[in-house]
Scaffold this active site. Structure first.
Site, PDB file in Angstrom:
ATOM      1  N   LYS A  49       1.092  -1.317  -0.013  1.00 27.79           N
ATOM      2  CA  LYS A  49       0.039   0.183   0.204  1.00 27.79           C
ATOM      3  C   LYS A  49       0.657   1.236   0.075  1.00 27.79           C
ATOM      4  O   LYS A  49       0.700   2.009  -0.504  1.00 27.79           O
ATOM      5  CB  LYS A  49      -0.612   0.010   1.168  1.00 27.79           C
ATOM      6  CG  LYS A  49      -1.816  -0.877   1.618  1.00 27.79           C
ATOM      7  CD  LYS A  49      -2.674  -0.866   2.493  1.00 27.79           C
ATOM      8  CE  LYS A  49      -2.315  -1.637   4.192  1.00 27.79           C
ATOM      9  NZ  LYS A  49      -1.116  -3.049   3.368  1.00 27.79           N
ATOM     10  N   HIS A  55       4.277   0.426   6.291  1.00 26.93           N
ATOM     11  CA  HIS A  55       4.542   1.203   4.876  1.00 26.93           C
ATOM     12  C   HIS A  55       5.640   1.244   4.406  1.00 26.93           C
ATOM     13  O   HIS A  55       6.200   2.767   4.557  1.00 26.93           O
ATOM     14  CB  HIS A  55       3.297   1.661   4.778  1.00 26.93           C
ATOM     15  CG  HIS A  55       2.141   1.731   5.124  1.00 26.93           C
ATOM     16  ND1 HIS A  55       0.561   1.855   4.966  1.00 26.93           N
ATOM     17  CD2 HIS A  55       1.599   0.266   5.641  1.00 26.93           C
ATOM     18  CE1 HIS A  55      -0.380   1.559   4.908  1.00 26.93           C
ATOM     19  NE2 HIS A  55      -0.023   0.289   5.968  1.00 26.93           N
TER      20      HIS A  55
END
Ligand code: GDP
Ligand code: IMO
Ligand code: MG
Length: 424
Positions: free
Chosen positions: A16, A41
């Site tokens: 993501k 992330h």
């Protein structure tokens, strides 16, 4: 304008962060809506690598506004470490990161409670990230939480009240702990947090939309870890699905635009819980090694397996996914055969419908597809895709009834291929 949402369709770590960074130039505002420092992330560009936990992944591309929404839980100490590390590498965020007053704070005792709860579960532990996520959301729902906005008024009193409750619970669980040092650093985190602008984010985000500003909401974790629709109880404590963007930002459902669903060309999971297509053989080891499947934050080895289309279809359904993004295609570059789970065999009965629970009775039904056996990592356009890879993509699109618009062939920002259709 509407809010586009990007979210994970599997058990997290789909990539993501990388794709939010890639899409950031198309947006004015990037916002997180749930989760907290359980997220990790990863972004890679210009030979640099960053791992973000609570801060949206839109901070690297030219002066965009980034917002931490009300649905997020914040640990001020971890936030301070994250923001200070970014500032040291030339990314000062104090002027362009806004934080919702309604976001809840992860207290030091929440972390202790997370550890104590896990210890009490013994063999059936969830394998949490240990960041206090579950206890913080529990306090939010049971109306005992402390919010970012509380820092501005009678904070000491509110903190002491919550801490007192936690101490009683920790005592009941016979959990030994010492938070003296942690608490001191945490309070420094609270002072640090005050450098940022606290906002009523629901007003602000709706105003952005009225002003025709484009907003991208960045999900954390993945649909199979959603508190309602994931593999309960082996899930996180927030709504990771698209609806979570509504409650976690204060936007109405009719303000949702595109929903980008992101998935790996195979599948991984970290922590405990069912995983029907998990591989325990050398094929799984190979995926793990080539994909560097180790947690971005905890370093834990991720369990690996083939793509699960039963779970993916379910995730596409509950999120209303409009476009798919396939990650880590390059990891399968050297495989002779690629398997895809198209149905579950449950006690001898085949189904394509995701069941109430996935347990040991669920056996994957696979189809075999030919591998492409070509290095894809340097490819720049879909025209270079090998025939077998095109076949894999078409097969998935056909099964999932949703277009795959982006294919990722490596961790770097530049290793991203946008696919064009006639409508584009
Ligand atoms: P997130 O939590 O969804 O943002 O994903 P993580 O950052 O936890 O895990 C994804 C990992 O895969 C990171 O190490 C990325 O650098 C890496 N990655 C992302 N896209 C690709 C890709 O297309 N190929 C490869 N080989 N690695 C990728
Ligand atoms: P990103 O955003 C992968 C998993 C944990 C555990 C369960 C509950 O990087 O994709 P928690 O600490 O949330 O109470 O743990 O959820 N988990 C993740 N797995 N990626 C994540 O985030 C995760 N966040 C939590 O391993 O199984
Ligand atoms: Mg991650």
């Amino acid at each position: 304008m509407k809010v586009d949402v990007l979210l994970g369709l599997q058990w997290g770590d789909e990539g993501k962060g990388k794709i939010v960074d890639v899409l950031t130039p198309n947006y004015d505002v990037i916002t997180r809506f749930q989760g907290g420092p359980n997220a990790g992330h990863t972004l890679e560009f210009n030979g640099e690598k960053y791992v973000l936990r609570s801060i949206p992944s839109g901070i690297f591309q030219g002066g965009k506004v980034n917002v931490i929404g009300n649905g997020v839980v914040i640990d001020p100490l971890l936030f301070k470490l994250e923001a200070e590390a970014l500032a040291a590498s030339g990314h000062d965020l104090t002027k362009r990161l806004l934080i919702s007053k309604k976001a809840h704070l992860i207290l030091p005792t929440h972390r202790m409670l997370d550890a104590a709860n896990e210890a009490a579960k013994g063999d059936s532990k969830i394998g949490t990230t240990g960041k206090g996520i579950g206890p913080t959301y529990t306090d939010k729902v049971s109306r005992n939480g402390v919010r970012v906005g509380d820092i501005l008024e009678n904070f000491e009193e509110k903190y002491a009240k919550a801490k007192g409750k936690h101490e009683t619970m920790l005592k009941a669980l016979n959990y030994d702990y010492d938070i003296t040092e942690l608490e001191k650093e945490w309070m420094e985190g609270i002072e640090f947090l005050k450098k940022f602008t606290f906002i009523d984010s629901e007003h602000q985000i709706n105003n952005y939309l009225k002003e025709e500003k484009s907003v991208l909401a960045e999900g954390a974790q993945g649909t199979m870890l959603d508190i309602d629709f994931g593999s309960y109880p082996f899930v996180t404590s927030s709504n990771t699905v698209c609806a979570g963007a509504c409650t976690g930002l204060g936007i109405a459902p009719n303000k949702i635009g595109d929903v980008y669903g992101i998935f790996k060309a195979y599948c991984t999971r970290v922590g405990s819980g069912p995983f029907p297509t998990e591989l325990f053989d050398e094929t799984g080891e190979k995926m793990c090694d080539i994909g560097h499947e180790f947690g971005s934050v905890t370093g834990r080895r991720r369990r690996c397996g083939w793509i699960d289309l039963v779970a993916l279809k379910y995730a596409i359904m509950v999120n209303g996914v409009t476009q798919l993004i396939m990650m880590k295609s390059d990891v399968l570059d050297t495989f002779d055969t690629i398997k895809a789970c198209i149905a579950y065999d449950i006690d001898g009965k085949e189904t394509e419908e995701f069941p109430f629970e996935i347990n040991d009775n669920v056996k994957p039904v696979y189809v075999d597809l030919p591998g492409w056996q070509t290095d894809m990592t340097k490819m720049q356009s879909e025209n270079e895709f090998p025939e077998e890879f095109n076949q894999y993509v078409s097969f998935l699109e056909d099964q999932l009834q949703t277009p795959i618009k982006i294919v990722s062939v490596g961790p770097d920002r530049d290793q991203t291929i946008i696919r064009y259709t006639e409508e584009d």
